[in-house]
Design a protein around this motif. Structure first.
Motif, PDB file in Angstrom:
ATOM      1  N   SER A   1       0.856  -1.185   0.000  1.00 16.01           N
ATOM      2  CA  SER A   1       0.000   0.000   0.000  1.00 16.01           C
ATOM      3  C   SER A   1       0.893   1.237   0.000  1.00 16.01           C
ATOM      4  O   SER A   1       2.106   1.144   0.219  1.00 16.01           O
ATOM      5  CB  SER A   1      -0.893   0.012   1.245  1.00 16.01           C
ATOM      6  OG  SER A   1      -0.103   0.235   2.407  1.00 16.01           O
TER       7      SER A   1
ATOM      8  N   ASN B   1      -6.988  -3.435  -6.031  1.00  8.20           N
ATOM      9  CA  ASN B   1      -7.899  -3.235  -4.915  1.00  8.20           C
ATOM     10  C   ASN B   1      -8.338  -4.605  -4.417  1.00  8.20           C
ATOM     11  O   ASN B   1      -9.060  -5.321  -5.113  1.00  8.20           O
ATOM     12  CB  ASN B   1      -9.105  -2.412  -5.364  1.00  8.20           C
ATOM     13  CG  ASN B   1     -10.071  -2.154  -4.246  1.00  8.20           C
ATOM     14  OD1 ASN B   1      -9.918  -2.656  -3.134  1.00  8.20           O
ATOM     15  ND2 ASN B   1     -11.080  -1.361  -4.522  1.00  8.20           N
ATOM     16  N   PHE B   2      -7.892  -4.963  -3.234  1.00 10.46           N
ATOM     17  CA  PHE B   2      -8.284  -6.237  -2.633  1.00 10.46           C
ATOM     18  C   PHE B   2      -9.463  -6.056  -1.688  1.00 10.46           C
ATOM     19  O   PHE B   2      -9.756  -6.922  -0.874  1.00 10.46           O
ATOM     20  CB  PHE B   2      -7.107  -6.865  -1.879  1.00 10.46           C
ATOM     21  CG  PHE B   2      -6.015  -7.353  -2.782  1.00 10.46           C
ATOM     22  CD1 PHE B   2      -6.289  -8.175  -3.860  1.00 10.46           C
ATOM     23  CD2 PHE B   2      -4.702  -6.988  -2.545  1.00 10.46           C
ATOM     24  CE1 PHE B   2      -5.278  -8.619  -4.689  1.00 10.46           C
ATOM     25  CE2 PHE B   2      -3.681  -7.437  -3.367  1.00 10.46           C
ATOM     26  CZ  PHE B   2      -3.977  -8.258  -4.443  1.00 10.46           C
ATOM     27  N   GLU B   3     -10.115  -4.896  -1.778  1.00  3.57           N
ATOM     28  CA  GLU B   3     -11.287  -4.587  -0.973  1.00  3.57           C
ATOM     29  C   GLU B   3     -10.997  -4.674   0.518  1.00  3.57           C
ATOM     30  O   GLU B   3     -11.825  -5.116   1.309  1.00  3.57           O
ATOM     31  CB  GLU B   3     -12.456  -5.483  -1.391  1.00  3.57           C
ATOM     32  CG  GLU B   3     -12.836  -5.241  -2.844  1.00  3.57           C
ATOM     33  CD  GLU B   3     -13.814  -6.248  -3.402  1.00  3.57           C
ATOM     34  OE1 GLU B   3     -14.568  -6.845  -2.615  1.00  3.57           O
ATOM     35  OE2 GLU B   3     -13.818  -6.430  -4.620  1.00  3.57           O
ATOM     36  N   ASP B   4      -9.781  -4.239   0.887  1.00  2.00           N
ATOM     37  CA  ASP B   4      -9.400  -4.215   2.298  1.00  2.00           C
ATOM     38  C   ASP B   4      -9.215  -2.782   2.790  1.00  2.00           C
ATOM     39  O   ASP B   4      -8.617  -2.539   3.811  1.00  2.00           O
ATOM     40  CB  ASP B   4      -8.126  -5.031   2.535  1.00  2.00           C
ATOM     41  CG  ASP B   4      -6.917  -4.491   1.779  1.00  2.00           C
ATOM     42  OD1 ASP B   4      -7.082  -3.569   0.935  1.00  2.00           O
ATOM     43  OD2 ASP B   4      -5.804  -4.988   2.013  1.00  2.00           O
ATOM     44  N   GLY B   5      -9.730  -1.818   2.011  1.00  2.00           N
ATOM     45  CA  GLY B   5      -9.683  -0.432   2.439  1.00  2.00           C
ATOM     46  C   GLY B   5      -8.506   0.368   1.920  1.00  2.00           C
ATOM     47  O   GLY B   5      -8.406   1.554   2.207  1.00  2.00           O
ATOM     48  N   CYS B   6      -7.591  -0.266   1.181  1.00  2.00           N
ATOM     49  CA  CYS B   6      -6.482   0.512   0.618  1.00  2.00           C
ATOM     50  C   CYS B   6      -6.091  -0.044  -0.745  1.00  2.00           C
ATOM     51  O   CYS B   6      -6.319  -1.216  -1.038  1.00  2.00           O
ATOM     52  CB  CYS B   6      -5.286   0.547   1.568  1.00  2.00           C
ATOM     53  SG  CYS B   6      -4.515  -1.031   1.865  1.00  2.00           S
TER      54      CYS B   6
ATOM     55  N   ARG C   1      -3.304  -1.124  -3.424  1.00  2.00           N
ATOM     56  CA  ARG C   1      -1.978  -1.716  -3.371  1.00  2.00           C
ATOM     57  C   ARG C   1      -1.352  -1.653  -4.753  1.00  2.00           C
ATOM     58  O   ARG C   1      -2.049  -1.490  -5.743  1.00  2.00           O
ATOM     59  CB  ARG C   1      -2.067  -3.149  -2.866  1.00  2.00           C
ATOM     60  CG  ARG C   1      -2.621  -3.201  -1.446  1.00  2.00           C
ATOM     61  CD  ARG C   1      -2.794  -4.599  -0.913  1.00  2.00           C
ATOM     62  NE  ARG C   1      -3.343  -4.557   0.414  1.00  2.00           N
ATOM     63  CZ  ARG C   1      -2.649  -4.269   1.510  1.00  2.00           C
ATOM     64  NH1 ARG C   1      -1.371  -3.999   1.442  1.00  2.00           N
ATOM     65  NH2 ARG C   1      -3.232  -4.242   2.688  1.00  2.00           N
TER      66      ARG C   1
ATOM     67  N   ILE D   1      -7.091 -14.559  -2.003  1.00  2.00           N
ATOM     68  CA  ILE D   1      -7.020 -13.684  -0.836  1.00  2.00           C
ATOM     69  C   ILE D   1      -7.667 -14.381   0.356  1.00  2.00           C
ATOM     70  O   ILE D   1      -8.841 -14.746   0.304  1.00  2.00           O
ATOM     71  CB  ILE D   1      -7.735 -12.344  -1.107  1.00  2.00           C
ATOM     72  CG1 ILE D   1      -7.160 -11.706  -2.379  1.00  2.00           C
ATOM     73  CG2 ILE D   1      -7.622 -11.411   0.094  1.00  2.00           C
ATOM     74  CD1 ILE D   1      -8.043 -10.655  -2.984  1.00  2.00           C
TER      75      ILE D   1
ATOM     76  N   ARG E   1      -9.458 -14.538   3.760  1.00  2.00           N
ATOM     77  CA  ARG E   1     -10.331 -13.670   4.566  1.00  2.00           C
ATOM     78  C   ARG E   1      -9.833 -13.494   5.993  1.00  2.00           C
ATOM     79  O   ARG E   1     -10.084 -12.484   6.618  1.00  2.00           O
ATOM     80  CB  ARG E   1     -11.739 -14.254   4.649  1.00  2.00           C
ATOM     81  CG  ARG E   1     -12.537 -14.155   3.424  1.00  2.00           C
ATOM     82  CD  ARG E   1     -13.940 -14.721   3.701  1.00  2.00           C
ATOM     83  NE  ARG E   1     -14.720 -14.712   2.499  1.00  2.00           N
ATOM     84  CZ  ARG E   1     -15.591 -13.746   2.203  1.00  2.00           C
ATOM     85  NH1 ARG E   1     -15.774 -12.753   3.024  1.00  2.00           N
ATOM     86  NH2 ARG E   1     -16.266 -13.807   1.087  1.00  2.00           N
TER      87      ARG E   1
ATOM     88  N   GLY F   1      -5.324 -12.469   5.618  1.00  2.00           N
ATOM     89  CA  GLY F   1      -4.970 -11.480   4.606  1.00  2.00           C
ATOM     90  C   GLY F   1      -3.894 -11.931   3.628  1.00  2.00           C
ATOM     91  O   GLY F   1      -3.456 -11.152   2.787  1.00  2.00           O
TER      92      GLY F   1
ATOM     93  N   ILE G   1     -11.689 -15.190  -3.120  1.00  2.00           N
ATOM     94  CA  ILE G   1     -11.704 -14.877  -1.703  1.00  2.00           C
ATOM     95  C   ILE G   1     -12.021 -16.167  -0.946  1.00  2.00           C
ATOM     96  O   ILE G   1     -12.955 -16.878  -1.301  1.00  2.00           O
ATOM     97  CB  ILE G   1     -12.771 -13.816  -1.357  1.00  2.00           C
ATOM     98  CG1 ILE G   1     -12.732 -12.646  -2.331  1.00  2.00           C
ATOM     99  CG2 ILE G   1     -12.642 -13.389   0.097  1.00  2.00           C
ATOM    100  CD1 ILE G   1     -11.521 -11.786  -2.266  1.00  2.00           C
TER     101      ILE G   1
END
Length: 146
Positions: free
Chosen positions: A39, A76-81, A83, A99, A101, A104, A136
């Motif tokens: 990130s 975007n791995f949908e983890d809020g940031c 990369r 990925i 769950r 991570g 996922i």
């Protein structure tokens, strides 16, 4: 790694940009951490150990520029940031990711969709230029604790 930096320097030069010391430090960080999908903040933390004079805004702007120039890929791995990883010039498509769950963990998987892509292009008269695929689930370690 120096060969890669030289190749990236040439790539930037072709597009009208210089490889500044800050950009070089950021690219070295990405090159030294293959498969880590860093990130902006992680790149900043690593680069700051080498160049204490670099700011988060510089890292952010540089990553955006390198992404716009197709030197880096945004993921975007949908983890809020968001990369970043180096673009793969050899392939038309990116690899895919598994990925976990729980922990991570991110595992890279080669592109296995060539036959499906050809079928979609034929059946729907559609020219595919890229695709992204994320699976996922749970890695082998985390599966044991479910």
């Amino acid at each position: 790694m120096e060969q890669s930096i030289d190749a990236l320097k040439d790539q930037l030069k072709e597009k009208g940009y210089k490889l500044t010391p800050q950009r070089k430090a950021i690219l070295e960080t990405i090159l030294e951490n293959p498969g880590h999908h860093l990130s902006t903040e992680e790149v900043y933390d690593i680069v700051r150990k080498r160049r204490s004079d670099i700011g988060l805004a510089t890292v952010y702007r540089t990553l955006m520029l390198l992404s716009d120039l197709k030197v880096l890929s945004k993921i975007n791995f949908e983890d809020g940031c968001v990369r970043y990883e180096l673009c793969s010039c050899e392939d038309d498509h990116q690899h895919h990711h598994l990925i976990c769950r729980k922990c991570g963990l991110i595992i890279e998987v080669e592109d296995l969709l060539d036959d499906l892509e050809k079928r979609i292009e034929k059946d729907y008269d559609f020219k595919i230029t890229d695709h992204r695929l994320k699976f996922i689930g749970y890695c082998s370690s985390c599966k044991k604790t479910l």
